[in-house]
Design a protein around this motif. Structure first.
Motif, PDB file in Angstrom:
ATOM      1  N   LYS A 360       9.733  -4.709  -5.979  1.00 24.14           N
ATOM      2  CA  LYS A 360       9.929  -4.413  -7.404  1.00 24.14           C
ATOM      3  C   LYS A 360       9.317  -3.061  -7.756  1.00 24.14           C
ATOM      4  O   LYS A 360       9.904  -2.264  -8.512  1.00 24.14           O
ATOM      5  N   GLY A 361       8.111  -2.791  -7.195  1.00 23.74           N
ATOM      6  CA  GLY A 361       7.484  -1.508  -7.450  1.00 23.74           C
ATOM      7  C   GLY A 361       8.297  -0.350  -6.923  1.00 23.74           C
ATOM      8  O   GLY A 361       8.426   0.701  -7.576  1.00 23.74           O
ATOM      9  N   TYR A 363      11.569  -0.323  -6.521  1.00 23.71           N
ATOM     10  CA  TYR A 363      12.761  -0.206  -7.374  1.00 23.71           C
ATOM     11  C   TYR A 363      12.417   0.489  -8.694  1.00 23.71           C
ATOM     12  O   TYR A 363      13.238   1.240  -9.232  1.00 23.71           O
ATOM     13  N   GLU A 364      11.216   0.191  -9.241  1.00 24.21           N
ATOM     14  CA  GLU A 364      10.827   0.818 -10.497  1.00 24.21           C
ATOM     15  C   GLU A 364      10.637   2.323 -10.321  1.00 24.21           C
ATOM     16  O   GLU A 364      10.961   3.109 -11.219  1.00 24.21           O
ATOM     17  N   GLN A 365      10.088   2.740  -9.177  1.00 25.90           N
ATOM     18  CA  GLN A 365       9.902   4.164  -8.918  1.00 25.90           C
ATOM     19  C   GLN A 365      11.196   4.844  -8.493  1.00 25.90           C
ATOM     20  O   GLN A 365      11.361   6.044  -8.702  1.00 25.90           O
ATOM     21  N   ASN A 366      12.113   4.083  -7.880  1.00 32.56           N
ATOM     22  CA  ASN A 366      13.388   4.640  -7.404  1.00 32.56           C
ATOM     23  C   ASN A 366      14.524   3.749  -7.892  1.00 32.56           C
ATOM     24  O   ASN A 366      14.991   2.864  -7.158  1.00 32.56           O
ATOM     25  N   PRO A 367      14.968   3.919  -9.128  1.00 36.00           N
ATOM     26  CA  PRO A 367      16.026   3.044  -9.687  1.00 36.00           C
ATOM     27  C   PRO A 367      17.316   3.076  -8.885  1.00 36.00           C
ATOM     28  O   PRO A 367      18.077   2.116  -8.909  1.00 36.00           O
ATOM     29  N   ASP A 464       4.404   6.753  -3.057  1.00 34.61           N
ATOM     30  CA  ASP A 464       3.124   6.861  -2.359  1.00 34.61           C
ATOM     31  C   ASP A 464       3.025   5.895  -1.189  1.00 34.61           C
ATOM     32  O   ASP A 464       2.321   6.164  -0.213  1.00 34.61           O
ATOM     33  N   GLU A 465       3.722   4.763  -1.272  1.00 37.14           N
ATOM     34  CA  GLU A 465       3.598   3.740  -0.221  1.00 37.14           C
ATOM     35  C   GLU A 465       4.544   3.973   0.939  1.00 37.14           C
ATOM     36  O   GLU A 465       4.402   3.366   1.990  1.00 37.14           O
ATOM     37  N   GLY A 497       2.755   3.887   6.528  1.00 33.43           N
ATOM     38  CA  GLY A 497       3.416   3.542   5.275  1.00 33.43           C
ATOM     39  C   GLY A 497       4.658   2.715   5.526  1.00 33.43           C
ATOM     40  O   GLY A 497       4.940   2.293   6.656  1.00 33.43           O
ATOM     41  N   TYR A 498       5.442   2.498   4.472  1.00 34.47           N
ATOM     42  CA  TYR A 498       6.610   1.625   4.534  1.00 34.47           C
ATOM     43  C   TYR A 498       7.884   2.439   4.692  1.00 34.47           C
ATOM     44  O   TYR A 498       8.014   3.560   4.161  1.00 34.47           O
ATOM     45  N   ILE A 499       8.840   1.839   5.431  1.00 33.05           N
ATOM     46  CA  ILE A 499      10.161   2.429   5.628  1.00 33.05           C
ATOM     47  C   ILE A 499      11.188   1.304   5.564  1.00 33.05           C
ATOM     48  O   ILE A 499      10.852   0.135   5.758  1.00 33.05           O
ATOM     49  N   PRO A 500      12.470   1.603   5.292  1.00 32.37           N
ATOM     50  CA  PRO A 500      13.507   0.551   5.325  1.00 32.37           C
ATOM     51  C   PRO A 500      13.676   0.005   6.745  1.00 32.37           C
ATOM     52  O   PRO A 500      13.729   0.764   7.710  1.00 32.37           O
TER      53      PRO A 500
END
Length: 508
Positions: A360-361, A363-367, A464-465, A497-500
């Motif tokens: 959700k975070g 998506y909020e940063q990258n609509p 950032d993540e 960090g995170y990646i798809p």
């Protein structure tokens, strides 16, 4: 030695021999097909046998805890794997022998047909040339006979005293014309004979040897491919023999690992009730007659002795949610197992909730990557599941404390709740020093990667993540995808960090 030189006059024999070779290939293909059908049928029967004797149901799963039951299940699994190897043999034989040899045979049939057709065409051409030669020869013989007859007639007229000079001249001219025609036929016959001899020489020394040598090469290729098929018949089974040997070794290992003493101990642990043995029956004296109604015995009538086996099948009480229908020892074990299961489910739901919040975070940063509102139903449902599981956990913990009883058990259970871990078996108290030392070790140790992966595409960090990666880069997996489509990785530079998850593939 070759067919074109030594078998130049054996066309029919070569025809039959090559056909016989192709028939042998066809017979071998049918033989292998029947062998594969036998293998498939054998594997199917083995699988049916395994399915028939495989354990089903909760009671049988409980029996599988015993080594002799578990070993039999291992034997069935190994036999099922063995059946798979028989199917693999059949599949390899069908694709590696039958299919390949069928293609080879079709090509050889077409090639043989072409060579025999060329042979027949060459024979027809030579026969046609020979017929022309015979025709020219007959015409020459006829014309020469007519020329001789005309010459004799001219001589006869010339010697005839009654014949006129004009008649003699006509007969002479006719004989000369016939002789000229006979000479032309003779030249034609000589030319046709030369032509035929040349064609016959080409036929027997060049054309037929070439065709027969091609048929020889074709037949030798057939023999070579057939020999390879013979070898494959054995090699394909040899390839799976190591795996089949492992299956047989697994069956032997399953029998060797049976521990009869451990099975007895496990049986005792499973069914030990925890009740004390019945005490001696007290003697009741009726020899003094009937006592007054006010006596103590009338106020306290004799106790009725309980049944020796309170948990017999005939009077088995209905199952209760808190397992109070079970003997003490069995109740504690069932409650502990239930607490373990609920704790695992709770941890799973908490991980999913964390992943959904993280998504959700993002998506909020990258609509552009998704709508955060679309995750609300899943977040709500997960929160409800967490609340329900926490309630159940508290309920079963209280029942477990009731079953165990005592201050020590309470300390142990609280300690387990604090750490989120419930160990099966004997519950023992753990000192605070040990607890803190475990926490110290946990924080001191650096988290080890759970695997490795390679980037399929380049990804640019957009929060950032997240971190940026390049195509082909080798990464260490620090946290697997928990269902949200993201995973945490570590680059060789130390960046984390995170990646798809869809941007990488497992392995180096």
């Amino acid at each position: 030695m070759d067919w074109g030189t030594d078998l130049w006059d054996q066309c029919d024999v070569i025809d039959k021999h090559t056909q016989s070779g192709l028939d042998l290939v066809d017979r071998y293909i049918k033989f292998v097909k029947e062998r594969t059908e036998l293998e498939q049928s054998y594997a199917k029967q083995l699988r049916s046998l395994v399915k028939k004797y495989a354990k089903r149901g909760s009671k049988e799963e409980q029996d599988c805890k015993f080594s002799n039951h578990a070993s039999f299940q291992d034997i069935l699994n190994e036999l099922n794997d063995y059946a798979g190897q028989r199917e693999l043999i059949a599949e390899n034989m069908m694709t590696g022998i039958c299919v390949e040899l069928t293609k080879v045979m079709q090509d050889l049939k077409l090639e043989r047909k072409t060579h025999l057709s060329d042979t027949k065409k060459a024979q027809q051409n030579l026969e046609s040339s020979f017929k022309q030669l015979e025709s020219t020869k007959k015409r020459f013989a006829k014309e020469w006979a007519e020329a001789e007859k005309a010459t004799q007639q001219a001589e006869k007229i010339e010697n005839d005293l009654n014949a006129t000079k004009l008649d003699a001249e006509k007969a002479k001219q006719h004989a000369h014309a016939r002789t000229h025609t006979a000479e032309e036929c003779r030249n034609d016959y000589a030319a046709q004979l030369q032509k035929y001899n040349k064609e016959q020489n080409f036929f027997y020394y060049t054309e037929i040897p070439q065709i027969f040598n091609k048929l020889q090469d074709m037949d030798e290729l057939r023999i070579k491919r057939l020999a390879e098929g013979y070898c494959q018949f054995s090699e394909m089974e040899k390839k799976v023999m190591p795996i089949i040997s492992k299956c047989l070794e697994g069956i032997n290992t399953a029998g060797a690992k049976i521990d009869e003493r451990q099975d007895s101990v496990l049986f005792i642990e499973q069914h030990k009730s925890g009740f004390e043995r019945p005490s001696d029956v007290e003697f009741e004296d009726y020899s003094h007659g009937i006592k007054p109604a006010t006596s103590e015995s009338s106020l306290h009538p004799p106790r009725v002795r309980n049944k020796l086996w309170p948990f017999s099948k005939k009077n088995k009480p209905p199952a209760a949610e808190d397992f109070s229908h079970l003997p003490p020892e069995q109740r504690k074990k069932r409650l502990q197992a239930k607490i373990d299961d609920i704790a695992k489910d709770l941890q799973k739901e908490q991980d999913q909730s964390e992943a959904l919040e993280k998504m959700k975070g993002v998506y909020e940063q990258n609509p552009q990557m998704g709508d955060p509102c679309s995750l609300e139903p899943q977040i709500t449902e997960t929160a409800q599941n967490i609340g329900r599981l926490k309630g159940e956990l508290t309920k079963y913990e209280s029942w477990f404390l009731e079953a165990v009883g005592g201050e020590e058990s309470s300390n142990v259970t609280n300690n387990n709740v604090q750490h989120g871990v419930y160990n099966s078996g004997v519950v023992a108290a753990e000192s605070p020093q040990n607890i803190y030392s475990e926490f110290d070790d946990e924080f001191d140790d650096i988290a080890a990667p759970v695997g490795h992966c390679t980037a399929l595409y380049t990804f640019e960090a957009n929060s950032d993540e997240t971190i940026s990666i390049t195509e082909g880069e080798l990464l260490s997996i620090m946290e697997e995808d928990k269902g949200d489509g993201w995973m945490r990785v570590l680059r060789s530079s130390g960046e984390e960090g995170y990646i798809p998850s869809s941007y990488v593939t497992p392995g180096p």
